[in-house]
Design a protein around this motif. Sequence first.
Motif, short mmCIF file in Angstrom:
data_model
loop_
_atom_site.label_atom_id
_atom_site.label_comp_id
_atom_site.label_asym_id
_atom_site.label_seq_id
_atom_site.Cartn_x
_atom_site.Cartn_y
_atom_site.Cartn_z
N LEU A 4 -0.55 -93.78 61.47
CA LEU A 4 -0.67 -93.95 60.02
C LEU A 4 -2.12 -93.88 59.56
CD1 LEU A 4 1.95 -96.79 59.43
CD2 LEU A 4 2.16 -94.39 58.78
N ILE A 5 -3.02 -94.43 60.36
CA ILE A 5 -4.44 -94.36 60.00
C ILE A 5 -4.96 -92.94 60.15
CG2 ILE A 5 -6.76 -95.16 60.58
CD1 ILE A 5 -5.55 -97.83 61.41
N ASP A 6 -4.56 -92.26 61.24
CA ASP A 6 -4.99 -90.87 61.43
C ASP A 6 -4.56 -89.97 60.28
OD1 ASP A 6 -6.48 -91.02 63.76
OD2 ASP A 6 -4.76 -90.73 65.08
N LEU A 7 -3.43 -90.28 59.66
CA LEU A 7 -2.96 -89.49 58.52
C LEU A 7 -3.88 -89.63 57.31
CD1 LEU A 7 0.93 -90.05 58.62
CD2 LEU A 7 -0.37 -88.05 59.37
N CYS A 8 -4.70 -90.67 57.30
CA CYS A 8 -5.67 -90.84 56.21
C CYS A 8 -6.89 -89.93 56.37
CB CYS A 8 -6.15 -92.30 56.15
SG CYS A 8 -4.88 -93.46 55.64
#
Length: 564
Positions: free
Chosen positions: A201-205
């Motif tokens: 989820l953080i990588d998607l940012c």
Amino acid sequence: MTSELGDNSLPNIIANLLEQGHTLNALTLFTDNKNSDEVLNNSWDLVPVVAHYLTQECESSEIEVFKCCQKLMDILAEQSKPEEVLLQFIEEIETAKDDVKFLTLLKPLEKVLLRVPDKRITSLAWCFNAVTSYLDKIETPEDLGYVGEERLLLDSNDIVTRITYVYGELLPFCDTFVVELTNMSDTSSVPERRQILRKFLIDLCGKPLAYLDMDEYKNTKPKARIIAEKLVESFFTFSCDPFCYLEIESGSDGSDLIKPNDVSLGVMYYLILYKEICVKSVPKVYSPVYLLHNCLPLVNKLLTQEGEFVVEKGVHLAWALLRSVDHLELSYLLLDSKHHSTFCKILSSVVVHNQSQDIRRKCLQILQTYMWSFEHQGRYLVILNLMRHVRHSGLKGNIITQYKEMLTRELPNKQHLSEFYSGRKFFDLLEEFTRLEQKEETDLVDESDRIVSTLNLLRFVLLADKRGDTCIDWYVDVLEEGYFWEVKTGIEMSKEHYRLKIKEVAEGGGEDKCAMSVTVSGRSLVEMGPESKIEILNLSLTTLDVIDSLLSRVKECIIDRRTM
């Protein structure tokens, strides 16, 4: 399509049927119980055959074949050995050439992942990495220089539309695993699943979402902001501590498996700390100083990216971090970290070179705030190192002015002035402030901002320091024999030079020579007309007059002190 298998193999038969557009026959063969073992055990050959038609071109020209292949891929996801077909799906996603194939594969990928046994946690990580790898290859929009509400127009930009559409289709895929994790009973695999999903989820940012505008204008949010909010909210659905990564050193053994990349993490913290999305859910155990110190590497990473909006997020994150410590005086010991010196260098570079005036202005404000955030020794060290690193006269002038403001606050109010505003340490700073690399041959007009700020500082100290707390009187001889002489000599040489050029231009002679030999404040006179050249040269003379006047006033102050 070709195959090394026999002509009567199921993959070859399916390939021929799809090529001829016989979709019903292909679907019938796939669902025939006679072929169930082949579907179960031969996904290695079947997946490439079916995935070949899951493209934008096929969707446009052969929609029935495309729809058939969607159904066939779902059957493979539901009936083939999950570990094997999963690897095939990952390979197809990693090699996908268009968004249609990527997005079409998400649903069957989701089905397979839900079938994979808990013990194969690494499979989840491989799939998420394949997704982020594809996203990382998506083109990001170029900087268009839009400001304010104009930025909302970017939502109609083709590249922005593509990115937000892909993310919009990807969010339900993420939700499936968020819901699954929140509903799972405590098992040995839950912590690992949480770790993998949290990283995803953080990588998607990160790229490409990080390169889009996320600012709100008159209660209107761009699509990227809405997507980012959903990602942060999903994160906090099953995890409460986004700062658990701060002490994991990037590049250390195994860090790439559990820690998101720095750009993604920086954007996540920007959304939480600056945009205050779910900020109330953040643990209160982290001190503002800890967050500032440990988030600086992420700020540095954002500030050095290509792209106005990702740099802007670094600026805003830095501002949020500094705002949280404005009631404190930071210890100079923090400056032992290389991240602080890197931050100063990068920030000063953005102040000077960034194309956005708004970003340059904000970075200058942040640099000033940063200097003032420390106690006296820290301020002194920051200013000293900035003066040794910065080359831009205007920024140097601003730094000198900040030091003057610090002295303005300290001199009248302190019985015993700090050693960082007097004596040897004060002289060390003055040596940096008054250094002219080319001595009297320095381009004084180009260095005018720094020289004017230095002379104003000296004049202030000579007038305000009635008790001699700064020990300025001990340094006057050094100034008179070096700096003052160099500036005065330089003024006379420069004035003579500019007057000669004005005469040459006015008389219509030597224009080519003037154009080639004169650059004023970084502006070449090459393509200017005679009137513009004379105007610029006269402005330079005025600048020299201002410096000369200030120098005279400083010298008068010295004479007055000696007669006291």
